[in-house]
Write a protein that holds these residues in place. Sequence first.
Motif, PDB file in Angstrom:
ATOM      1  N   GLU A 120      -9.882  -5.391  -8.752  1.00  0.00           N
ATOM      2  CA  GLU A 120      -8.692  -5.573  -7.918  1.00  0.00           C
ATOM      3  C   GLU A 120      -8.496  -4.372  -6.984  1.00  0.00           C
ATOM      4  O   GLU A 120      -8.248  -3.251  -7.437  1.00  0.00           O
ATOM      5  N   SER A 121      -8.567  -4.649  -5.687  1.00  0.00           N
ATOM      6  CA  SER A 121      -8.581  -3.589  -4.663  1.00  0.00           C
ATOM      7  C   SER A 121      -7.453  -2.580  -4.808  1.00  0.00           C
ATOM      8  O   SER A 121      -7.686  -1.358  -4.827  1.00  0.00           O
ATOM      9  N   LYS A 122      -6.222  -3.075  -4.887  1.00  0.00           N
ATOM     10  CA  LYS A 122      -5.085  -2.154  -4.928  1.00  0.00           C
ATOM     11  C   LYS A 122      -5.094  -1.312  -6.192  1.00  0.00           C
ATOM     12  O   LYS A 122      -4.747  -0.127  -6.167  1.00  0.00           O
ATOM     13  N   VAL A 123      -5.508  -1.907  -7.298  1.00  0.00           N
ATOM     14  CA  VAL A 123      -5.577  -1.166  -8.552  1.00  0.00           C
ATOM     15  C   VAL A 123      -6.693  -0.126  -8.486  1.00  0.00           C
ATOM     16  O   VAL A 123      -6.540   1.000  -8.972  1.00  0.00           O
ATOM     17  N   LEU A 124      -7.797  -0.488  -7.872  1.00  0.00           N
ATOM     18  CA  LEU A 124      -8.925   0.439  -7.748  1.00  0.00           C
ATOM     19  C   LEU A 124      -8.511   1.721  -7.038  1.00  0.00           C
ATOM     20  O   LEU A 124      -8.915   2.822  -7.419  1.00  0.00           O
ATOM     21  N   LEU A 125      -7.725   1.585  -5.981  1.00  0.00           N
ATOM     22  CA  LEU A 125      -7.287   2.764  -5.238  1.00  0.00           C
ATOM     23  C   LEU A 125      -6.455   3.688  -6.117  1.00  0.00           C
ATOM     24  O   LEU A 125      -6.572   4.913  -6.033  1.00  0.00           O
ATOM     25  N   GLN A 126      -5.636   3.109  -6.970  1.00  0.00           N
ATOM     26  CA  GLN A 126      -4.832   3.927  -7.874  1.00  0.00           C
ATOM     27  C   GLN A 126      -5.713   4.612  -8.918  1.00  0.00           C
ATOM     28  O   GLN A 126      -5.474   5.764  -9.286  1.00  0.00           O
ATOM     29  N   VAL A 127      -6.733   3.877  -9.386  1.00  0.00           N
ATOM     30  CA  VAL A 127      -7.665   4.457 -10.351  1.00  0.00           C
ATOM     31  C   VAL A 127      -8.420   5.629  -9.728  1.00  0.00           C
ATOM     32  O   VAL A 127      -8.559   6.698 -10.337  1.00  0.00           O
ATOM     33  N   PRO A 172      -5.481  14.098  -1.974  1.00  0.00           N
ATOM     34  CA  PRO A 172      -4.644  12.968  -2.379  1.00  0.00           C
ATOM     35  C   PRO A 172      -4.578  11.854  -1.337  1.00  0.00           C
ATOM     36  O   PRO A 172      -4.529  12.110  -0.133  1.00  0.00           O
ATOM     37  N   LEU A 173      -4.598  10.615  -1.812  1.00  0.00           N
ATOM     38  CA  LEU A 173      -4.409   9.460  -0.929  1.00  0.00           C
ATOM     39  C   LEU A 173      -2.927   9.194  -0.693  1.00  0.00           C
ATOM     40  O   LEU A 173      -2.560   8.535   0.273  1.00  0.00           O
ATOM     41  N   THR A 190      -4.301   7.893   4.507  1.00  0.00           N
ATOM     42  CA  THR A 190      -3.852   7.814   3.128  1.00  0.00           C
ATOM     43  C   THR A 190      -4.022   6.420   2.536  1.00  0.00           C
ATOM     44  O   THR A 190      -4.753   5.585   3.065  1.00  0.00           O
ATOM     45  N   LEU A 191      -3.314   6.185   1.440  1.00  0.00           N
ATOM     46  CA  LEU A 191      -3.397   4.906   0.744  1.00  0.00           C
ATOM     47  C   LEU A 191      -3.085   3.741   1.671  1.00  0.00           C
ATOM     48  O   LEU A 191      -3.692   2.671   1.559  1.00  0.00           O
ATOM     49  N   ALA A 192      -2.149   3.941   2.593  1.00  0.00           N
ATOM     50  CA  ALA A 192      -1.763   2.865   3.513  1.00  0.00           C
ATOM     51  C   ALA A 192      -2.961   2.366   4.304  1.00  0.00           C
ATOM     52  O   ALA A 192      -3.171   1.153   4.461  1.00  0.00           O
ATOM     53  N   GLU A 193      -3.769   3.291   4.800  1.00  0.00           N
ATOM     54  CA  GLU A 193      -4.933   2.905   5.602  1.00  0.00           C
ATOM     55  C   GLU A 193      -6.126   2.505   4.735  1.00  0.00           C
ATOM     56  O   GLU A 193      -6.900   1.627   5.120  1.00  0.00           O
ATOM     57  N   CYS A 194      -6.281   3.139   3.578  1.00  0.00           N
ATOM     58  CA  CYS A 194      -7.376   2.745   2.681  1.00  0.00           C
ATOM     59  C   CYS A 194      -7.205   1.296   2.229  1.00  0.00           C
ATOM     60  O   CYS A 194      -8.176   0.559   2.074  1.00  0.00           O
TER      61      CYS A 194
END
Length: 233
Positions: free
Chosen positions: A58-65, A74-75, A157-161
């Motif tokens: 899951e893409s969004k979860v992967l970014l948090q991992v 930091p993202l 950051t996370l928004a663009e990733c």
Amino acid sequence: ALKEKGIEFEYKKVDLQNKEATPAFGDAYSKANPNKLASSKVPVLEVTQNGETSVYTESKVLLQVIEEIWPEPPLLQGDVTTRYRSRVFSEVVYENIFGGNKSPYKLAMRKIDAQQQGEWDQQDEIANLCESLSVLDHSLREFAPAAGPFVCGDAFTLAECTTGPFVQRADAVFEHYLGINVVDLCRSKGYERAALWWKSVLERKSLVETGISTEQTIEGTKRIIDMMRAARM
């Protein structure tokens, strides 16, 4: 995200139309995803640390991992409010440009279907896209600082990733099926903040290096359309 953090990784391509060719992918996905009814999809992240291997989906979860395993750089940057804005912005972009009937894939399918019936309304589709881009522009002006092209200024950051891969694919589909350059369209409507953000995301080195070509995007779009047609039968 891994590129942005300078993490070396091995990239393995999976053909979702021929999953049998890579059975290890399906097995790994099934073990990592608690939803046993979910169809395996990409991306999947496999991480080996201290001799133990873990698989994440899951893409969004992967970014948090990724953020938890490799916290630097930091993202998510800034205070709680700034980090909140990064997360919310991702949802706004998805809902207004990639979600539901606004999906570039559904637009492509509508064009093919309408052209076959002689009912294609190009201007109506462009008007719908402009409405979505106006929301993007407003969100950036409200949520993002004046300096820098991204949601957190100069920081990618996370928004663009989260949204970058979608932007890359959408840009190719809009160009191919509508004959529209999104950056030029934004500028023609006065959506300068959206134009700057969209262009800067597309030109980001990490996205360019990990993304797929326009030709691959269009070919993949055609396969997705075939899958959507099959699902309707």
